[in-house]
Motif scaffolding. Structure first.
Motif, mmCIF file in Angstrom:
data_model
loop_
_atom_site.group_PDB
_atom_site.id
_atom_site.type_symbol
_atom_site.label_atom_id
_atom_site.label_comp_id
_atom_site.label_asym_id
_atom_site.label_seq_id
_atom_site.Cartn_x
_atom_site.Cartn_y
_atom_site.Cartn_z
ATOM 1 N N THR A 188 -6.513 2.414 -2.952
ATOM 2 C CA THR A 188 -4.930 3.680 -2.488
ATOM 3 C C THR A 188 -4.405 2.154 -1.355
ATOM 4 O O THR A 188 -3.204 2.106 -1.625
ATOM 5 C CB THR A 188 -5.252 4.713 -1.490
ATOM 6 N N ILE A 189 -5.848 2.049 -0.757
ATOM 7 C CA ILE A 189 -5.121 0.388 0.853
ATOM 8 C C ILE A 189 -3.849 -0.507 -0.474
ATOM 9 O O ILE A 189 -3.667 -1.012 -0.437
ATOM 10 C CB ILE A 189 -5.912 0.459 1.049
ATOM 11 N N TYR A 190 -5.309 -0.208 -0.935
ATOM 12 C CA TYR A 190 -4.433 -2.042 -2.113
ATOM 13 C C TYR A 190 -3.170 -1.860 -2.819
ATOM 14 O O TYR A 190 -2.509 -2.669 -2.391
ATOM 15 C CB TYR A 190 -5.787 -2.474 -2.713
ATOM 16 N N ARG A 191 -3.150 -1.009 -3.433
ATOM 17 C CA ARG A 191 -2.232 -0.137 -3.560
ATOM 18 C C ARG A 191 -0.702 0.055 -3.210
ATOM 19 O O ARG A 191 0.381 -0.754 -3.399
ATOM 20 C CB ARG A 191 -2.558 1.238 -4.899
ATOM 21 N N HIS A 192 -0.966 0.369 -1.922
ATOM 22 C CA HIS A 192 0.343 0.654 -1.366
ATOM 23 C C HIS A 192 0.450 -0.685 -0.611
ATOM 24 O O HIS A 192 1.731 -1.035 -0.883
ATOM 25 C CB HIS A 192 0.229 1.336 -0.037
ATOM 26 N N LEU A 193 -0.555 -1.666 -0.140
ATOM 27 C CA LEU A 193 0.377 -3.193 0.158
ATOM 28 C C LEU A 193 0.532 -4.034 -1.149
ATOM 29 O O LEU A 193 1.319 -4.705 -0.829
ATOM 30 C CB LEU A 193 -1.198 -4.253 0.921
ATOM 31 N N THR A 194 0.078 -4.033 -2.472
ATOM 32 C CA THR A 194 0.701 -4.443 -3.158
ATOM 33 C C THR A 194 2.015 -4.266 -3.707
ATOM 34 O O THR A 194 2.736 -5.064 -4.435
ATOM 35 C CB THR A 194 -0.310 -4.663 -4.243
ATOM 36 N N GLU A 195 2.819 -3.112 -3.648
ATOM 37 C CA GLU A 195 3.686 -2.648 -4.146
ATOM 38 C C GLU A 195 4.592 -3.446 -3.313
ATOM 39 O O GLU A 195 5.771 -3.192 -3.392
ATOM 40 C CB GLU A 195 4.107 -0.668 -3.871
ATOM 41 N N HIS A 196 4.173 -3.968 -2.146
ATOM 42 C CA HIS A 196 5.703 -4.501 -1.015
ATOM 43 C C HIS A 196 5.607 -5.393 -0.995
ATOM 44 O O HIS A 196 6.078 -6.141 -1.078
ATOM 45 C CB HIS A 196 5.502 -4.023 0.412
ATOM 46 N N ALA A 197 4.506 -6.404 -2.664
ATOM 47 C CA ALA A 197 4.786 -7.621 -2.460
ATOM 48 C C ALA A 197 4.152 -9.009 -1.245
ATOM 49 O O ALA A 197 4.808 -9.444 -0.683
ATOM 50 C CB ALA A 197 5.736 -8.226 -3.047
ATOM 51 N N GLU A 198 3.014 -8.403 -0.755
ATOM 52 C CA GLU A 198 2.913 -9.737 0.168
ATOM 53 C C GLU A 198 1.815 -10.525 -0.262
ATOM 54 O O GLU A 198 1.513 -10.206 -1.309
ATOM 55 C CB GLU A 198 1.554 -8.518 1.155
ATOM 56 N N PRO A 199 2.067 -11.356 0.317
ATOM 57 C CA PRO A 199 1.095 -12.227 -0.541
ATOM 58 C C PRO A 199 -0.238 -12.960 -0.199
ATOM 59 O O PRO A 199 -0.568 -13.394 -1.676
ATOM 60 C CB PRO A 199 1.821 -14.210 0.816
#
Length: 203
Positions: A188-199
């Motif tokens: 869930t955390i990964y999903r929210h982070l990658t949704e915002h295109a962190e490098p």
């Protein structure tokens, strides 16, 4: 980085505005009108969420500023992704001899009182953030003691997603620790982070 020409303002100091709206559907006119009324010679407008690491208009505004200038925003939350990020931006401006004004909050770091108020506000916000994290952890610990576990079925609310992003941006918490704090899975955390295109995302 490409440096924008200062045009007719190159002869002296200037107030430079920065406005941000979260989506292209939102209208920045309220912010830009207030910034122009405050005497801003130029206004940079961003169409991006506050949690995004890359904000080109802000980068252009920061590159445009010179010693003696003042960066003007309508509210501090238009400028920083988190309290820590906001303080980093303000400290960077101060090192360059650039002031910061937040119109609706009456903050002006070109004055001693304004600098003090800004740092007090940042400290209070940081303290509030730490309290939220601590209370969340205490609540999860109490729930586990009663035989319930924070599970991956839960989803993050927008507020908790912002808090999770702030914890991640601090670079002091792993994804696992953030997941345990909010009682959700690492996925869930990964999903929210990658949704915002962190490098990159730390494990």
């Amino acid at each position: 980085m490409y440096r924008l020409p200062r045009q007719q303002y190159s002869w002296g100091v200037a107030s430079i505005g920065y406005a941000r709206v979260s989506t292209r559907e939102q209208n920045p006119d309220g912010q830009t009108d207030a910034l122009e009324a405050a005497g801003c010679a130029k206004v940079f407008v961003e169409h991006a969420s506050g949690v995004l690491a890359k904000r080109p208009a802000l980068e252009d505004a920061l590159d445009y500023l010179r010693a003696g200038d003042t960066l003007v925003v309508t509210k501090l939350d238009r400028l920083g992704r988190s309290v820590r990020n906001l303080k980093e931006v303000a400290d960077g401006l101060q090192e360059r001899g650039v002031g910061l004004r937040a119109l609706s909050q009456g903050i002006d770091t070109t004055t001693p009182g304004g600098r003090l108020f800004f740092h007090l506000l940042a400290a209070i916000a940081e303290f509030e953030h730490d309290l939220i994290v601590e209370r969340t952890r205490d609540g999860l610990a109490a729930a586990r003691a009663r035989g319930r576990k924070g599970g991956g079925r839960l989803k993050l609310t927008p507020t908790k997603a912002r808090q999770a992003r702030a914890m991640y941006d601090e670079k002091t918490y792993t994804v696992q620790q953030i997941a345990e704090t909010f009682g959700v899975s690492r996925g869930t955390i990964y999903r929210h982070l990658t949704e915002h295109a962190e490098p990159s995302v730390r494990g």
